[in-house]
Design an enzyme around this catalytic site. Structure first.
Site, PDB file in Angstrom:
ATOM      1  N   ASP A  27       0.837  -1.199   0.000  1.00 32.84           N
ATOM      2  CA  ASP A  27       0.000   0.000   0.000  1.00 32.84           C
ATOM      3  C   ASP A  27       0.882   1.262   0.000  1.00 32.84           C
ATOM      4  OD1 ASP A  27      -2.286   1.600   0.362  1.00 32.84           O
ATOM      5  OD2 ASP A  27      -2.060   1.528   2.540  1.00 32.84           O
TER       6      ASP A  27
ATOM      7  N   ASP B 167      -2.439  -0.776   5.860  1.00 31.07           N
ATOM      8  CA  ASP B 167      -2.806  -0.290   7.195  1.00 31.07           C
ATOM      9  C   ASP B 167      -4.316  -0.387   7.438  1.00 31.07           C
ATOM     10  OD1 ASP B 167      -3.161   1.728   5.276  1.00 31.07           O
ATOM     11  OD2 ASP B 167      -3.100   3.312   6.785  1.00 31.07           O
TER      12      ASP B 167
ATOM     13  N   ASP C 144      -0.405   5.043   0.957  1.00 32.17           N
ATOM     14  CA  ASP C 144      -0.706   5.961   2.071  1.00 32.17           C
ATOM     15  C   ASP C 144      -0.672   5.237   3.408  1.00 32.17           C
ATOM     16  OD1 ASP C 144      -1.128   8.002   0.232  1.00 32.17           O
ATOM     17  OD2 ASP C 144      -3.192   7.357  -0.084  1.00 32.17           O
TER      18      ASP C 144
END
Lengths: 181, 181
Positions: B9, B133, B11
């Protein structure tokens, strides 16, 4: 029951890229060529003087591609029974990313943003079906490959072929009918 | 032998989004907050007055996010043994698409364009591992989920957790060692 999923390509499938090449060529050189020029030729080499690559890097090219005949109605119909993902290998032309997103919003407003994927290659895409005009995407796809006819793929014989969006609708009507049996 | 694949990922994982929020907040309101403000709060609500959403839609926000500590070296190391795909849920912020592509070119030039995927959701992504996240991406991923620590996910206990890129390197060193046994 979870719906089955279909990955649908943009260029050459939802978007009539060949017509757009011819439009740009006519605008620039004053000559209207016909779709036959793409027959059995690598896409990038179909027009003289590297024109295809120049067009692909021209701002506005992707934003104004005509929609492939019948695509809107067919995708709307398919969406009733399938999870539709638009999967476009857009990363080679980073300027196209925003144009492609806007193009989809204009012509396919019923496709939610979370069902859109722009990628470099499609090797990690996992859907039940993939509709695409390129073997590089279909040969290794995890689901059932469906080849959408384009000049450059005219000689390919190892995938189920559809020549237009009417044939896509017919094929999936058969798939649904088989699934009900 | 085909390398195993890792979806990473952007961000909150490659890009230190929390620091960027604090930078923007300080610029606008003159107060330097600390990362604790993100602890156990939904990301979009961590700063007052809907600031997070305003920042996310500000041109330049994604282009200038600081790189997460240790991410560049760790990804370089992982790339020796794994196929690395950068998979970012970018479609909600279409203006970010080009910025994110440029950001990757600046900080991770060793990631090829064909290994980058911008999507709406990650449900059709199929890799052997996913580092993210957010549970919305990890809970249904087809490979092994790895939760990268962020304030908003501090209470999550049902995934393998890594607190930083050093821990990612350690985890994959163990995976490789297990694979050799």
């Amino acid at each position: 029951m979870k719906k089955k999923s279909i990955a649908i390509d943009m260029d050459g499938v939802l978007a009539d890229t060949e017509v757009q090449y011819l439009n740009y060529y006519e605008q620039q050189f004053g000559t209207r060529l016909t779709k036959e020029i793409f027959h059995n030729v690598a896409e990038a080499e179909a027009l003289p003087d590297g024109s295809i690559y120049k067009f692909l890097f021209t701002p506005g090219f992707f934003r104004t591609i005509p929609v492939m005949d019948g695509a809107v109605d067919a995708v709307k119909t398919l969406q009733q029974d399938y999870d539709i993902y638009i999967v476009s290998a857009a990363m080679e032309f980073p300027l196209s990313l925003f144009e492609k997103k806007e193009w989809l919003e204009e012509h396919f407003p019923f496709i939610q943003w979370n069902n859109i994927i722009f990628c470099g290659n499609k090797s990690i895409i996992d859907t039940d079906y993939m509709i695409d005009d390129y073997c590089k995407n279909l040969d290794f796809c995890k689901g059932k490959p469906i080849l959408f006819s384009a000049g450059h793929n005219a000689s390919i014989t190892h995938h189920v072929r559809v020549n237009n969006w009417k044939e896509v609708e017919t094929l999936f009507a058969e798939e649904r009918s088989l699934a009900r049996q």
